[in-house]
Design a protein around this motif. Structure first.
Motif, PDB file in Angstrom:
ATOM      1  N   ALA A 136      83.277 -54.208 -37.547  1.00 39.62           N
ATOM      2  CA  ALA A 136      83.539 -53.124 -37.895  1.00 39.62           C
ATOM      3  C   ALA A 136      83.522 -51.701 -37.318  1.00 39.62           C
ATOM      4  CB  ALA A 136      83.132 -52.948 -39.457  1.00 39.62           C
ATOM      5  N   VAL A 137      82.001 -51.688 -36.793  1.00 39.92           N
ATOM      6  CA  VAL A 137      81.906 -50.517 -35.875  1.00 39.92           C
ATOM      7  C   VAL A 137      82.983 -50.526 -34.675  1.00 39.92           C
ATOM      8  CG1 VAL A 137      80.313 -49.649 -34.332  1.00 39.92           C
ATOM      9  CG2 VAL A 137      79.379 -50.374 -36.507  1.00 39.92           C
ATOM     10  N   GLU A 138      83.204 -51.713 -33.988  1.00 37.78           N
ATOM     11  CA  GLU A 138      83.834 -51.630 -32.713  1.00 37.78           C
ATOM     12  C   GLU A 138      85.366 -51.365 -33.174  1.00 37.78           C
ATOM     13  OE1 GLU A 138      86.121 -55.034 -30.241  1.00 37.78           O
ATOM     14  OE2 GLU A 138      84.115 -55.439 -30.422  1.00 37.78           O
ATOM     15  N   LEU A 139      85.677 -51.560 -34.352  1.00 37.17           N
ATOM     16  CA  LEU A 139      87.211 -51.247 -34.794  1.00 37.17           C
ATOM     17  C   LEU A 139      87.235 -50.096 -35.273  1.00 37.17           C
ATOM     18  CD1 LEU A 139      88.007 -55.039 -36.389  1.00 37.17           C
ATOM     19  CD2 LEU A 139      88.661 -53.982 -34.370  1.00 37.17           C
ATOM     20  N   GLY A 140      86.191 -49.199 -35.612  1.00 41.61           N
ATOM     21  CA  GLY A 140      86.277 -47.818 -36.027  1.00 41.61           C
ATOM     22  C   GLY A 140      86.001 -47.705 -37.533  1.00 41.61           C
ATOM     23  N   ASP A 141      85.657 -48.907 -38.313  1.00 43.82           N
ATOM     24  CA  ASP A 141      85.539 -48.770 -39.633  1.00 43.82           C
ATOM     25  C   ASP A 141      84.206 -48.898 -40.007  1.00 43.82           C
ATOM     26  OD1 ASP A 141      85.801 -49.108 -42.416  1.00 43.82           O
ATOM     27  OD2 ASP A 141      87.334 -50.888 -42.372  1.00 43.82           O
ATOM     28  N   LYS A 142      83.616 -47.544 -39.960  1.00 47.90           N
ATOM     29  CA  LYS A 142      82.270 -47.352 -40.161  1.00 47.90           C
ATOM     30  C   LYS A 142      81.818 -47.434 -41.877  1.00 47.90           C
ATOM     31  CE  LYS A 142      81.340 -44.393 -36.389  1.00 47.90           C
ATOM     32  NZ  LYS A 142      82.481 -43.967 -35.924  1.00 47.90           N
ATOM     33  N   THR A 143      82.579 -47.424 -42.653  1.00 45.45           N
ATOM     34  CA  THR A 143      82.517 -47.805 -44.154  1.00 45.45           C
ATOM     35  C   THR A 143      82.301 -49.142 -44.317  1.00 45.45           C
ATOM     36  OG1 THR A 143      84.007 -45.827 -44.866  1.00 45.45           O
ATOM     37  CG2 THR A 143      83.507 -47.427 -46.563  1.00 45.45           C
ATOM     38  N   ALA A 144      83.225 -50.188 -43.658  1.00 51.85           N
ATOM     39  CA  ALA A 144      83.061 -51.405 -43.863  1.00 51.85           C
ATOM     40  C   ALA A 144      81.749 -52.168 -43.087  1.00 51.85           C
ATOM     41  CB  ALA A 144      84.265 -52.363 -43.291  1.00 51.85           C
ATOM     42  N   ALA A 145      81.638 -51.112 -41.984  1.00 50.99           N
ATOM     43  CA  ALA A 145      80.040 -51.580 -41.140  1.00 50.99           C
ATOM     44  C   ALA A 145      78.770 -51.557 -42.379  1.00 50.99           C
ATOM     45  CB  ALA A 145      79.768 -50.805 -40.203  1.00 50.99           C
ATOM     46  N   ALA A 146      78.931 -50.127 -42.883  1.00 53.47           N
ATOM     47  CA  ALA A 146      77.874 -49.931 -43.888  1.00 53.47           C
ATOM     48  C   ALA A 146      77.811 -50.878 -44.876  1.00 53.47           C
ATOM     49  CB  ALA A 146      78.064 -48.416 -44.377  1.00 53.47           C
ATOM     50  N   LYS A 147      78.885 -51.369 -45.686  1.00 56.26           N
ATOM     51  CA  LYS A 147      78.931 -52.203 -46.444  1.00 56.26           C
ATOM     52  C   LYS A 147      78.210 -53.676 -46.239  1.00 56.26           C
ATOM     53  CE  LYS A 147      82.259 -55.306 -48.683  1.00 56.26           C
ATOM     54  NZ  LYS A 147      83.339 -56.311 -48.016  1.00 56.26           N
TER      55      LYS A 147
END
Length: 165
Positions: free
Chosen positions: A115-126
């Motif tokens: 998710a971080v790689e794909l730019g989705d920091k919200t998903a990464a945090a989840k």
């Protein structure tokens, strides 16, 4: 005599491990349909950071791993390392792993990284907060992950408007 602290541990060298892997490779050449053997070889290659070979072995072990969330996550991780990206099959494998077991630690960790790689920091945090709940509080892994989440939160925080103090 049976106390674990008094038992001798085998002294296994890198050359011993390499010899065991070579022996397993030879066996797999003779028994190419042994999916358990391919899985063992995939794990061995992965442990030796031989990711391209691990990927090939994981593919041959597919019947053995297709419903195993841990091994799917490890396969995804090997692919991501080899390809230097989570895009495509690694992400698909992680999604499958998390469908099988939503609490698989390797899959949660890697899903957050993807998710971080794909730019989705919200998903990464989840994903990482879900993993954090599973870790031993105060453990080295938990402390490291808390720091990663904190840094992620810092990166996603909205900077103050220009000119404000």
């Amino acid at each position: 005599a049976l106390a674990p602290q008094t038992q001798q541990r085998p002294n296994v060298t890198e050359s011993d491990v390499n010899a065991m892997v070579k022996k397993l490779e030879a066996r797999m050449a003779l028994e190419p349909n042994d999916t358990k053997g391919w899985l063992m070889l995939a794990r061995s290659y992965r442990a030796q950071a031989r990711y391209a070979e691990a990927i090939s072995a994981y593919e041959k072990a597919w019947p053995e791993i297709k419903q195993n969330a841990t091994e799917l996550a490890r396969f995804a991780g090997s692919l991501a390392i080899e390809n230097n990206s989570f895009v495509g099959k690694p992400t698909d494998l992680l999604a499958k792993a998390l469908t099988i077991n939503a609490s698989e630690p390797d899959a949660l960790m890697l899903a957050g990284s993807a998710a971080v790689e794909l730019g989705d920091k919200t998903a990464a945090a989840k994903w990482w907060n879900t993993l954090l709940i599973l870790l031993e509080p105060g453990s080295e892994d938990a402390l490291w992950l808390k720091e990663e989440i904190r840094m992620l939160d810092e990166k996603t925080a909205t900077p103050p408007p220009a000119g404000s103090n």
